[in-house]
Motif scaffolding. Sequence first.
Motif, PDB file in Angstrom:
ATOM      1  N   LYS A   1      -0.346  -1.472  10.240  1.00 13.47           N
ATOM      2  CA  LYS A   1       1.288  -0.957  10.656  1.00 13.47           C
ATOM      3  C   LYS A   1       1.433  -1.213  12.354  1.00 13.47           C
ATOM      4  CE  LYS A   1       0.900   1.838   6.642  1.00 13.47           C
ATOM      5  NZ  LYS A   1       1.608   2.739   5.864  1.00 13.47           N
TER       6      LYS A   1
ATOM      7  N   HIS B   1       7.161  -4.498   2.198  1.00 12.33           N
ATOM      8  CA  HIS B   1       6.699  -3.039   2.234  1.00 12.33           C
ATOM      9  C   HIS B   1       7.685  -2.146   2.111  1.00 12.33           C
ATOM     10  CE1 HIS B   1       4.248   0.235   3.918  1.00 12.33           C
ATOM     11  NE2 HIS B   1       3.340  -0.363   3.545  1.00 12.33           N
TER      12      HIS B   1
ATOM     13  N   GLU C   1       2.637  -0.381  -4.874  1.00 10.59           N
ATOM     14  CA  GLU C   1       2.743   0.764  -4.145  1.00 10.59           C
ATOM     15  C   GLU C   1       3.757   1.766  -4.102  1.00 10.59           C
ATOM     16  OE1 GLU C   1       0.288  -0.186   0.081  1.00 10.59           O
ATOM     17  OE2 GLU C   1       2.374  -0.600   0.281  1.00 10.59           O
TER      18      GLU C   1
ATOM     19  N   SER D   1       0.549   7.178   2.596  1.00  8.37           N
ATOM     20  CA  SER D   1       0.111   8.579   3.170  1.00  8.37           C
ATOM     21  C   SER D   1       1.256   8.996   4.257  1.00  8.37           C
ATOM     22  CB  SER D   1      -1.268   8.196   3.920  1.00  8.37           C
ATOM     23  OG  SER D   1      -1.200   7.356   5.152  1.00  8.37           O
TER      24      SER D   1
ATOM     25  N   SER E   1      -2.195   5.883   0.063  1.00  5.75           N
ATOM     26  CA  SER E   1      -3.607   6.772   0.193  1.00  5.75           C
ATOM     27  C   SER E   1      -4.643   6.528  -0.264  1.00  5.75           C
ATOM     28  CB  SER E   1      -2.789   8.141  -0.416  1.00  5.75           C
ATOM     29  OG  SER E   1      -1.673   8.779   0.331  1.00  5.75           O
TER      30      SER E   1
ATOM     31  N   GLY F   1      -3.095   3.689   6.488  1.00  4.08           N
ATOM     32  CA  GLY F   1      -3.714   4.589   7.392  1.00  4.08           C
ATOM     33  C   GLY F   1      -5.304   4.565   7.778  1.00  4.08           C
TER      34      GLY F   1
HETATM   35  P1  PGA Z   1      -1.494   4.175   3.425  1.00  7.31           P
HETATM   36  O1  PGA Z   1      -0.515   2.944   3.392  1.00  7.31           O
HETATM   37  O2  PGA Z   1      -2.871   3.728   2.731  1.00  7.31           O
HETATM   38  O3  PGA Z   1      -1.647   4.617   4.637  1.00  7.31           O
HETATM   39  O4  PGA Z   1      -0.873   5.113   2.408  1.00  7.31           O
HETATM   40  C1  PGA Z   1      -0.670   1.754   2.511  1.00  7.31           C
HETATM   41  C2  PGA Z   1       0.330   1.020   2.901  1.00  7.31           C
HETATM   42  O5  PGA Z   1       1.587   1.591   3.386  1.00  7.31           O
HETATM   43  O6  PGA Z   1       0.270  -0.223   2.740  1.00  7.31           O
END
Ligand code: PGA
Length: 258
Positions: free
Chosen positions: A11, A102, A171, A177, A220, A242
Amino acid sequence: MNKKYIVANWKNHPQTWAEAEQILDFVDEYLGSLNEKEFSLVFCPPFVFLEEVDKILRTSHFEHEASLGAQDIFWEDTGADTGEISGPMLRKLGVRYVIIGHSERRWKLGESDEIVNKKLKAALRNEIIPIVCLGERVRDENFKEFLKEQVKKTFAGLNRDELEKCIMAYEPVWAISTSPNARPDTPASALESIAIIRETLTVNCKLETINLPPFLYGGSVTSKNVADFIGQKEINGVLVGGASVNKEEFVKILSLVK
Ligand code: PGA
């Protein structure tokens, strides 16, 4: 046996190249300690680090083990598109994968299914493997319909050969997260959604069941739950957000991929 994909979606992190290098050095050292690797790694750093990450991935223990991915692509190959990065530019930087659709782009930045579809076509045109994110915003009584519609619009106009080149990433937005009250999905409910996506691809997009592309789970993912998802035969890998910029946690995740 096919290796599981571990896709690191950095990210908008880390803030400096020095921190990025520390993450890569740490993972590289871990890879050096392994005889057999059960996973294929894809690092998707922010655009500004692509070139440097590529240099590192071509050396040391990463060679042949890790690939470079981008977090976005523009749908035109060239033109007056201020701020955008095109497929040919990404290719020249060594990018082999790109995250498309995304949920942070769909919901925070207003990317419609039509935009996602155009970006998907741009990736395929430039021979970059699309990692296509799909997922409902809320798991209410309409989530199945929502997923079916999203799949139909996202993949509209693609032929079977093109569909087979994609990687699908389920997703659920509520499990990411950074979503308010985020909680990881359970493998059982992720499998239910993956089955809906698969069915829509085979029925509506005429994809042969036998040639279904790989499916990843994201939302997450941590060292606490990765084994539960990866352990499902219908789940071919994970998209980690994350936890992928926390070097100790990321290596712990890798150590649990069997
Ligand atoms: P996350 O993000 O593991 O922080 O939940 C996953 C993503 O957005 O690809």
